[in-house]
Design a protein around this motif. Sequence first.
Motif, PDB file in Angstrom:
ATOM      1  N   GLY A 137     -46.422  17.292  23.638  1.00 13.33           N
ATOM      2  CA  GLY A 137     -46.368  17.138  22.192  1.00 13.33           C
ATOM      3  C   GLY A 137     -47.694  16.732  21.582  1.00 13.33           C
ATOM      4  N   SER A 138     -48.805  17.022  22.295  1.00 17.93           N
ATOM      5  CA  SER A 138     -50.126  16.667  21.773  1.00 17.93           C
ATOM      6  C   SER A 138     -50.651  17.717  20.805  1.00 17.93           C
ATOM      7  CB  SER A 138     -51.117  16.481  22.926  1.00 17.93           C
ATOM      8  OG  SER A 138     -51.237  17.675  23.680  1.00 17.93           O
ATOM      9  N   THR A 139     -49.937  18.828  20.640  1.00 22.14           N
ATOM     10  CA  THR A 139     -50.392  19.892  19.744  1.00 22.14           C
ATOM     11  C   THR A 139     -49.292  20.288  18.769  1.00 22.14           C
ATOM     12  OG1 THR A 139     -49.751  21.500  21.446  1.00 22.14           O
ATOM     13  CG2 THR A 139     -52.062  20.833  21.384  1.00 22.14           C
ATOM     14  N   GLY A 140     -48.641  19.317  18.137  1.00 28.85           N
ATOM     15  CA  GLY A 140     -47.613  19.620  17.141  1.00 28.85           C
ATOM     16  C   GLY A 140     -46.226  19.600  17.748  1.00 28.85           C
ATOM     17  N   VAL A 141     -45.357  20.496  17.243  1.00 29.61           N
ATOM     18  CA  VAL A 141     -43.990  20.573  17.753  1.00 29.61           C
ATOM     19  C   VAL A 141     -44.059  20.889  19.246  1.00 29.61           C
ATOM     20  CG1 VAL A 141     -41.799  21.815  17.643  1.00 29.61           C
ATOM     21  CG2 VAL A 141     -43.083  21.346  15.541  1.00 29.61           C
ATOM     22  N   PRO A 142     -43.420  20.083  20.087  1.00 32.62           N
ATOM     23  CA  PRO A 142     -43.523  20.320  21.539  1.00 32.62           C
ATOM     24  C   PRO A 142     -42.838  21.616  21.941  1.00 32.62           C
ATOM     25  CG  PRO A 142     -41.897  18.629  21.085  1.00 32.62           C
ATOM     26  CD  PRO A 142     -42.588  18.914  19.781  1.00 32.62           C
ATOM     27  N   LYS A 143     -43.362  22.238  22.985  1.00 37.87           N
ATOM     28  CA  LYS A 143     -42.691  23.385  23.582  1.00 37.87           C
ATOM     29  C   LYS A 143     -41.505  22.876  24.391  1.00 37.87           C
ATOM     30  CE  LYS A 143     -46.540  24.932  25.536  1.00 37.87           C
ATOM     31  NZ  LYS A 143     -47.649  24.245  24.826  1.00 37.87           N
ATOM     32  N   SER A 144     -40.414  23.631  24.366  1.00 40.48           N
ATOM     33  CA  SER A 144     -39.202  23.253  25.080  1.00 40.48           C
ATOM     34  C   SER A 144     -38.885  24.285  26.145  1.00 40.48           C
ATOM     35  CB  SER A 144     -38.011  23.156  24.114  1.00 40.48           C
ATOM     36  OG  SER A 144     -38.242  22.167  23.129  1.00 40.48           O
ATOM     37  N   ARG A 145     -38.475  23.818  27.308  1.00 35.42           N
ATOM     38  CA  ARG A 145     -38.043  24.714  28.379  1.00 35.42           C
ATOM     39  C   ARG A 145     -36.698  24.244  28.904  1.00 35.42           C
ATOM     40  NH1 ARG A 145     -40.428  25.845  34.537  1.00 35.42           N
ATOM     41  NH2 ARG A 145     -38.494  26.848  35.234  1.00 35.42           N
ATOM     42  N   ILE A 146     -35.753  25.168  28.993  1.00 38.23           N
ATOM     43  CA  ILE A 146     -34.454  24.809  29.550  1.00 38.23           C
ATOM     44  C   ILE A 146     -34.538  24.803  31.076  1.00 38.23           C
ATOM     45  CG2 ILE A 146     -33.232  25.714  27.544  1.00 38.23           C
ATOM     46  CD1 ILE A 146     -32.625  27.504  30.762  1.00 38.23           C
ATOM     47  N   ASN A 147     -33.710  23.975  31.694  1.00 41.98           N
ATOM     48  CA  ASN A 147     -33.595  23.908  33.149  1.00 41.98           C
ATOM     49  C   ASN A 147     -32.143  23.721  33.524  1.00 41.98           C
ATOM     50  OD1 ASN A 147     -36.188  22.985  35.256  1.00 41.98           O
ATOM     51  ND2 ASN A 147     -36.636  23.368  33.107  1.00 41.98           N
ATOM     52  N   HIS A 148     -31.750  24.342  34.585  1.00 46.05           N
ATOM     53  CA  HIS A 148     -30.461  24.066  35.214  1.00 46.05           C
ATOM     54  C   HIS A 148     -30.719  23.416  36.585  1.00 46.05           C
ATOM     55  CE1 HIS A 148     -26.459  24.266  36.718  1.00 46.05           C
ATOM     56  NE2 HIS A 148     -26.679  25.305  37.526  1.00 46.05           N
TER      57      HIS A 148
ATOM     58  N   ILE B 174     -35.362  22.644  42.496  1.00 44.77           N
ATOM     59  CA  ILE B 174     -35.876  23.643  43.442  1.00 44.77           C
ATOM     60  C   ILE B 174     -37.393  23.499  43.594  1.00 44.77           C
ATOM     61  CG2 ILE B 174     -36.188  26.120  43.850  1.00 44.77           C
ATOM     62  CD1 ILE B 174     -33.529  26.522  42.276  1.00 44.77           C
ATOM     63  N   ASP B 175     -38.098  23.379  42.470  1.00 52.36           N
ATOM     64  CA  ASP B 175     -39.562  23.279  42.515  1.00 52.36           C
ATOM     65  C   ASP B 175     -40.017  22.082  43.342  1.00 52.36           C
ATOM     66  OD1 ASP B 175     -39.852  25.508  40.944  1.00 52.36           O
ATOM     67  OD2 ASP B 175     -40.116  24.398  39.072  1.00 52.36           O
ATOM     68  N   TYR B 176     -39.375  20.945  43.139  1.00 53.36           N
ATOM     69  CA  TYR B 176     -39.821  19.737  43.828  1.00 53.36           C
ATOM     70  C   TYR B 176     -39.290  19.652  45.252  1.00 53.36           C
ATOM     71  CZ  TYR B 176     -42.505  17.910  39.990  1.00 53.36           C
ATOM     72  OH  TYR B 176     -43.484  17.740  39.056  1.00 53.36           O
ATOM     73  N   SER B 177     -38.185  20.302  45.549  1.00 51.51           N
ATOM     74  CA  SER B 177     -37.749  20.419  46.941  1.00 51.51           C
ATOM     75  C   SER B 177     -38.755  21.261  47.724  1.00 51.51           C
ATOM     76  CB  SER B 177     -36.361  21.053  47.031  1.00 51.51           C
ATOM     77  OG  SER B 177     -35.379  20.212  46.465  1.00 51.51           O
ATOM     78  N   ASN B 178     -39.229  22.337  47.105  1.00 53.10           N
ATOM     79  CA  ASN B 178     -40.239  23.173  47.761  1.00 53.10           C
ATOM     80  C   ASN B 178     -41.543  22.403  47.940  1.00 53.10           C
ATOM     81  OD1 ASN B 178     -38.417  25.266  47.805  1.00 53.10           O
ATOM     82  ND2 ASN B 178     -39.301  26.355  46.070  1.00 53.10           N
ATOM     83  N   PHE B 179     -41.943  21.662  46.912  1.00 51.99           N
ATOM     84  CA  PHE B 179     -43.173  20.869  47.009  1.00 51.99           C
ATOM     85  C   PHE B 179     -43.059  19.824  48.109  1.00 51.99           C
ATOM     86  CE2 PHE B 179     -45.407  16.939  45.713  1.00 51.99           C
ATOM     87  CZ  PHE B 179     -46.713  17.394  45.861  1.00 51.99           C
ATOM     88  N   SER B 180     -41.869  19.297  48.312  1.00 54.62           N
ATOM     89  CA  SER B 180     -41.650  18.297  49.347  1.00 54.62           C
ATOM     90  C   SER B 180     -42.112  18.786  50.717  1.00 54.62           C
ATOM     91  CB  SER B 180     -40.165  17.916  49.403  1.00 54.62           C
ATOM     92  OG  SER B 180     -39.887  17.034  50.467  1.00 54.62           O
ATOM     93  N   ASP B 181     -41.974  20.095  50.954  1.00 51.55           N
ATOM     94  CA  ASP B 181     -42.352  20.662  52.251  1.00 51.55           C
ATOM     95  C   ASP B 181     -43.858  20.584  52.497  1.00 51.55           C
ATOM     96  OD1 ASP B 181     -39.686  21.282  52.698  1.00 51.55           O
ATOM     97  OD2 ASP B 181     -39.886  23.345  51.962  1.00 51.55           O
ATOM     98  N   THR B 182     -44.649  20.379  51.452  1.00 53.60           N
ATOM     99  CA  THR B 182     -46.106  20.314  51.610  1.00 53.60           C
ATOM    100  C   THR B 182     -46.594  18.900  51.909  1.00 53.60           C
ATOM    101  OG1 THR B 182     -46.671  19.844  49.277  1.00 53.60           O
ATOM    102  CG2 THR B 182     -46.260  22.155  49.870  1.00 53.60           C
ATOM    103  N   LEU B 183     -45.719  17.899  51.836  1.00 51.89           N
ATOM    104  CA  LEU B 183     -46.142  16.511  52.004  1.00 51.89           C
ATOM    105  C   LEU B 183     -46.100  16.100  53.479  1.00 51.89           C
ATOM    106  CD1 LEU B 183     -44.233  14.850  49.015  1.00 51.89           C
ATOM    107  CD2 LEU B 183     -46.631  15.575  49.094  1.00 51.89           C
ATOM    108  N   PRO B 184     -47.180  15.524  53.999  1.00 50.09           N
ATOM    109  CA  PRO B 184     -47.172  15.059  55.396  1.00 50.09           C
ATOM    110  C   PRO B 184     -46.240  13.868  55.583  1.00 50.09           C
ATOM    111  CG  PRO B 184     -49.206  14.391  54.283  1.00 50.09           C
ATOM    112  CD  PRO B 184     -48.482  15.292  53.342  1.00 50.09           C
ATOM    113  N   GLU B 185     -45.373  13.959  56.582  1.00 50.63           N
ATOM    114  CA  GLU B 185     -44.338  12.933  56.756  1.00 50.63           C
ATOM    115  C   GLU B 185     -44.909  11.590  57.187  1.00 50.63           C
ATOM    116  OE1 GLU B 185     -40.957  14.085  59.025  1.00 50.63           O
ATOM    117  OE2 GLU B 185     -40.615  15.928  57.870  1.00 50.63           O
ATOM    118  N   ASP B 186     -46.079  11.588  57.832  1.00 53.73           N
ATOM    119  CA  ASP B 186     -46.634  10.301  58.231  1.00 53.73           C
ATOM    120  C   ASP B 186     -47.174   9.527  57.034  1.00 53.73           C
ATOM    121  OD1 ASP B 186     -48.655  12.257  57.977  1.00 53.73           O
ATOM    122  OD2 ASP B 186     -50.037  11.065  59.199  1.00 53.73           O
ATOM    123  N   LYS B 187     -47.480  10.232  55.937  1.00 45.82           N
ATOM    124  CA  LYS B 187     -47.971   9.573  54.722  1.00 45.82           C
ATOM    125  C   LYS B 187     -46.859   9.361  53.698  1.00 45.82           C
ATOM    126  CE  LYS B 187     -52.022  10.029  56.585  1.00 45.82           C
ATOM    127  NZ  LYS B 187     -52.656   8.888  57.273  1.00 45.82           N
TER     128      LYS B 187
END
Length: 369
Positions: free
Chosen positions: A99-110, A115-128
Amino acid sequence: MSQSHTAQNLSSAAAAARARLDAHVREIVKWHFDPATGCPFWLERAKQFDFNPLTDVNGYDDLARFGFFEDEWLRGGPVGRWVPKAYAGKPIYVFETGGSTGVPKSRINHEDFRIDYSNFSDTLPEDKFPLGSNWLMVGPSGPRRLRLAIEHLAQHRGGICFMVDLDPRWVIKLIKSGWTDHLQAYKDHVIDQAVTILGAGHDIKCLFTTPKLLEALALRLESMGTSIRKAGITGIFSGGTEFTPQWNRFAHEELLDGAYMTPTYGNTLMGLAASSPSGPHNNYKITYYAPQPRAVTNVVDLDDPTKTVEYGATGRVKLTTLTKEFFMPGFLERDEGEREAPCDLYPWDGVSGVRPYRALAATTTIGVY
């Protein structure tokens, strides 16, 4: 393995990734333009096209036929026009941009944010980022996707997520009004919350925050005679326009006390781009790779966005999002950077040196948190 074999393997991996992307494009376009599953916005817009998306789009390059996605289409409503008919009656979230440039853009999600963050989870090293560990999220809350996405990431990895309150729109007002005392007080308020949670005995090992807040948190802990690592944090992921190679080096040398940190680049419209390994071996250079095939970034010519720049050259970031919930072809981001070649982990184009797009930088408030 010889360099020639390595290059050959990368070339094969890149070709396979491109084939998966083209197949994914066909699937997603057919979904969004089928009257039984598509969303009202695209079904209505298709009536104006001089081509048939269901038969004439056979791969990623064919998405150029849609032209560029207009920023204003996501500002204002009715937001229901973006809900695919296949998701009628399903629980729908709406997430907003900063919302730094006027009316914020809106995106719907179900389910996309999960899904995006479950996939990202696979990139994280488990020891860290140990499985089962608790998390702390020190970042923008309210109508932003990060609020629920980080919580899902923690839960997906078997942990519990603690949150702080942060309203970036109030920060923007403080900056624009020149209320530096209030700005510092608000930052202190946010860091107070983080320090309190870290000291409450919750065995938190993983942290999401932004560069400015990470620096503020590290300095506060240092003033208390401790550090981020001594507070129990073993893994940090962070992102934002302030994440430069210079800051990356500074963080590793002065702030982290040995804690692991991985840079990320993302937003409500794209999801989350992971980075290839960064450190002294490459002067802390940060290269981001979009989560293909669900999202694709290209670096395009500053004067002619229909052209992709050469590797190493500077251009504007063009984003295409390809999920069943959201189809966004050819959106010109508010960022620029350098085009980077594929790598072993991510055999498709990346972008480095991400910073505000020069033609817009003077008119927007950036790096607010």
